[in-house]
Design an enzyme around this catalytic site. Structure first.
Site, PDB file in Angstrom:
ATOM      1  N   THR A  43       0.713  -1.219   0.129  1.00 23.21           N
ATOM      2  CA  THR A  43       0.284  -0.156  -0.083  1.00 23.21           C
ATOM      3  C   THR A  43       0.812   1.309  -0.049  1.00 23.21           C
ATOM      4  O   THR A  43       0.506   2.504  -0.463  1.00 23.21           O
ATOM      5  CB  THR A  43      -1.167   0.168   1.265  1.00 23.21           C
ATOM      6  OG1 THR A  43      -1.856  -1.193   1.118  1.00 23.21           O
ATOM      7  CG2 THR A  43      -1.695   1.307   1.389  1.00 23.21           C
ATOM      8  N   TYR A  57      -7.925   0.891  -3.408  1.00 26.79           N
ATOM      9  CA  TYR A  57      -6.717   1.518  -4.355  1.00 26.79           C
ATOM     10  C   TYR A  57      -6.175   0.269  -4.706  1.00 26.79           C
ATOM     11  O   TYR A  57      -6.556  -1.165  -4.411  1.00 26.79           O
ATOM     12  CB  TYR A  57      -6.095   2.459  -3.295  1.00 26.79           C
ATOM     13  CG  TYR A  57      -5.406   1.389  -2.139  1.00 26.79           C
ATOM     14  CD1 TYR A  57      -6.248   1.573  -0.871  1.00 26.79           C
ATOM     15  CD2 TYR A  57      -4.311   0.526  -2.325  1.00 26.79           C
ATOM     16  CE1 TYR A  57      -5.840   0.780   0.307  1.00 26.79           C
ATOM     17  CE2 TYR A  57      -3.975  -0.147  -1.343  1.00 26.79           C
ATOM     18  CZ  TYR A  57      -4.473  -0.117   0.128  1.00 26.79           C
ATOM     19  OH  TYR A  57      -4.359  -0.860   1.094  1.00 26.79           O
ATOM     20  N   SER A  90       1.946  -7.674  -0.566  1.00 24.40           N
ATOM     21  CA  SER A  90       2.709  -8.611   0.238  1.00 24.40           C
ATOM     22  C   SER A  90       2.069  -9.938   0.765  1.00 24.40           C
ATOM     23  O   SER A  90       2.715 -10.765   1.115  1.00 24.40           O
ATOM     24  CB  SER A  90       3.106  -7.939   1.649  1.00 24.40           C
ATOM     25  OG  SER A  90       1.909  -7.954   2.482  1.00 24.40           O
ATOM     26  N   THR A 123       1.539  -4.272   4.370  1.00 17.38           N
ATOM     27  CA  THR A 123       1.300  -4.668   5.616  1.00 17.38           C
ATOM     28  C   THR A 123       0.713  -5.936   5.947  1.00 17.38           C
ATOM     29  O   THR A 123       0.862  -6.423   6.949  1.00 17.38           O
ATOM     30  CB  THR A 123       0.188  -3.581   6.207  1.00 17.38           C
ATOM     31  OG1 THR A 123      -1.196  -3.848   5.365  1.00 17.38           O
ATOM     32  CG2 THR A 123       0.568  -2.106   5.822  1.00 17.38           C
ATOM     33  N   ASP A 124       0.074  -6.715   4.809  1.00 17.24           N
ATOM     34  CA  ASP A 124      -0.221  -7.967   5.090  1.00 17.24           C
ATOM     35  C   ASP A 124       0.554  -8.971   5.935  1.00 17.24           C
ATOM     36  O   ASP A 124       0.279  -9.663   6.813  1.00 17.24           O
ATOM     37  CB  ASP A 124      -1.039  -8.841   4.055  1.00 17.24           C
ATOM     38  CG  ASP A 124      -2.275  -7.999   3.564  1.00 17.24           C
ATOM     39  OD1 ASP A 124      -2.978  -8.483   2.718  1.00 17.24           O
ATOM     40  OD2 ASP A 124      -2.648  -6.805   4.132  1.00 17.24           O
ATOM     41  N   LYS A 196      -0.161  -7.470  12.630  1.00 12.42           N
ATOM     42  CA  LYS A 196      -1.113  -6.390  12.209  1.00 12.42           C
ATOM     43  C   LYS A 196      -2.380  -6.863  12.987  1.00 12.42           C
ATOM     44  O   LYS A 196      -2.947  -7.676  12.825  1.00 12.42           O
ATOM     45  CB  LYS A 196      -1.206  -6.686  10.630  1.00 12.42           C
ATOM     46  CG  LYS A 196      -2.199  -5.691  10.085  1.00 12.42           C
ATOM     47  CD  LYS A 196      -2.479  -5.884   8.614  1.00 12.42           C
ATOM     48  CE  LYS A 196      -3.317  -5.024   7.870  1.00 12.42           C
ATOM     49  NZ  LYS A 196      -3.127  -5.155   6.522  1.00 12.42           N
ATOM     50  N   GLU A 316      -2.666 -27.742  28.151  1.00  4.34           N
ATOM     51  CA  GLU A 316      -3.769 -28.257  27.458  1.00  4.34           C
ATOM     52  C   GLU A 316      -3.213 -29.630  26.958  1.00  4.34           C
ATOM     53  O   GLU A 316      -4.262 -30.349  26.620  1.00  4.34           O
ATOM     54  CB  GLU A 316      -3.988 -27.258  26.298  1.00  4.34           C
ATOM     55  CG  GLU A 316      -4.938 -26.086  26.741  1.00  4.34           C
ATOM     56  CD  GLU A 316      -6.269 -26.474  27.093  1.00  4.34           C
ATOM     57  OE1 GLU A 316      -6.719 -25.714  27.701  1.00  4.34           O
ATOM     58  OE2 GLU A 316      -6.631 -27.537  26.720  1.00  4.34           O
TER      59      GLU A 316
HETATM   60  N1  DAS Z   1      -2.511  -6.035   0.313  1.00  2.76           N
HETATM   61  C1  DAS Z   1      -1.874  -5.341   1.122  1.00  2.76           C
HETATM   62  C2  DAS Z   1      -0.314  -5.703   1.250  1.00  2.76           C
HETATM   63  O1  DAS Z   1       0.313  -5.442   0.172  1.00  2.76           O
HETATM   64  C3  DAS Z   1      -1.852  -3.789   1.029  1.00  2.76           C
HETATM   65  C4  DAS Z   1      -0.999  -3.131   2.216  1.00  2.76           C
HETATM   66  O2  DAS Z   1      -1.667  -3.106   3.418  1.00  2.76           O
HETATM   67  O3  DAS Z   1       0.241  -2.936   2.138  1.00  2.76           O
HETATM   68  O4  DAS Z   1       0.134  -6.216   2.133  1.00  2.76           O
END
Ligand code: DAS
Length: 359
Positions: A43, A57, A90, A123-124, A196, A316
């Site tokens: 992103t 986007y 990602s 971010t993923d 995340k 457990e």
């Molecule tokens: N799809 C997500 C990624 O590329 C977009 C982001 O949040 O960066 O990880």
């Protein structure tokens, strides 16, 4: 006064001024750290149709040189240059891409003209890459992974400041030997602990044991340091790893069939991360299958789908009796990274459990 402003400097005075300015720039450049930005997409390189598109986007559109140009303030804090390693969202990372990125980071970290490295990333799976580099890159130089929750085209985009913060931290001597770091939303977090936790807000990232520090207006404020092994303290070296072991995750829930674990093993998994309910609990109908797979040499690693806390050994499940491993406080996706790295050079469950305590 008028006459003075119309005074034309002789050419030599102009040249002297130009040389002085250039000399000042050179001195300034010499004083500033050299930071390399490795771009992988996400992103932070995304673009939306309008400024109102903060959540819809396309990721991985803007090239690294344009990213750098979009934050001219970077030049005030470091001598920056960029490399485009990938241009992907990602979620499309793979073991092979992790290795390729890690080897590039390692090579750059050995260069005397490189003081710090920034990786721009989606971010993923940012937390997986950050942990992988934390485990395998042998350097004390700052390595900072950074992303954004909004594309640069959106109102209140967060990528510019996140990137500025990442470059400041990557160029900071006080960021050395702290392991791989992540700068999101004014926080400086450990690549080991960050996850995340929210999928649509700018404060998406958190560490259950707390951030290492904050960065505000280009100044780092540190509050704690990592205690787990990382970077040069690690027994795992990216330069000696050519393949990551196949490790799969099975997400548990009421009614989860044993066949999912059998399928992972049949697909070649050397270890299965059980993303268990509660404290890594295992359904009674699944236990015999996991015992059978363990007997066949597949490592069974109990993690938890619950986001906080840590999995207790022999609580457990009788892990000693079944020869299973617990993932400690690592979430399933980080447990997979550690197991995939560890299994590239160790095999015994006792040694793997040690690794999960230490890293
Ligand atoms: N799809 C997500 C990624 O590329 C977009 C982001 O949040 O960066 O990880």
């Amino acid at each position: 006064m008028k006459e003075e402003t119309n005074h034309v400097y002789p050419l030599w005075k102009k040249l002297a001024r130009a040389n002085l300015a250039a000399a000042a720039l050179t001195v300034a450049a010499a004083e500033k750290p050299n930071v390399v930005i490795l771009a992988t997409g996400g992103t932070i390189a995304g673009a939306g149709a309008t400024t109102a598109n903060s959540a819809s986007y396309q990721a991985a559109k803007v090239p690294v040189d344009k990213l750098i140009m979009s934050v001219p303030e970077l030049a005030n804090v470091a001598n920056v240059r960029g490399e485009q390693v990938f241009q992907i969202a990602s979620e499309s990372f793979t073991n092979e891409r992790l290795l390729e990125l890690g080897k590039r980071v390692s090579a750059l970290s050995k260069q005397t003209d490189v003081d710090g490295i920034v990786i721009t990333h989606g971010t993923d799976t940012l937390e997986e890459t950050a942990y992988f580099l934390n485990l395998t890159v042998h350097t004390n130089k700052p390595i900072v992974v950074v992303g954004s929750m909004r594309p640069g085209t959106a109102m209140s985009a967060d990528g510019m400041l996140n990137l500025y913060d990442a470059v400041v931290v990557a160029g900071s001597p006080d960021a050395r030997a702290k392991g791989v770091l992540v700068t999101m939303n004014d926080q400086i977090d450990s690549g080991r602990d960050i996850t995340k936790a929210i999928n649509i807000k700018t404060n998406a990232f958190s560490s259950q044991w707390g951030s290492l520090g904050m960065i505000v207006e280009g100044k780092n404020y540190w509050f704690r340091a990592p205690v787990k092994r990382h970077t040069i303290q690690s027994e795992f070296d990216i330069d000696k790893i050519d393949q990551l072991a196949p490790v799969e995750i099975v997400y548990a829930y009421g009614n989860v069939p044993a066949s999912l674990y059998e399928g992972a093993a049949a697909n070649g998994a050397k270890a299965i991360i059980h993303a268990g309910t509660g404290n890594g609990s295992v359904a009674d109908r699944v236990v015999p299958t996991l015992q059978k797979l363990r007997a066949k040499g597949v490592q069974i690693i109990r993690s938890a789908r619950v986001p906080a806390g840590f999995v207790l050994r022999n609580a457990e499940q009788p892990d000693d009796k079944y020869d299973w491993v617990v993932a400690h406080d690592l979430n399933p996706q980080k447990a997979r990274i550690l197991a995939a790295v560890a299994l590239s050079q160790i095999t015994s469950s006792t040694e793997i459990q040690r690794v999960f305590w230490e890293y």
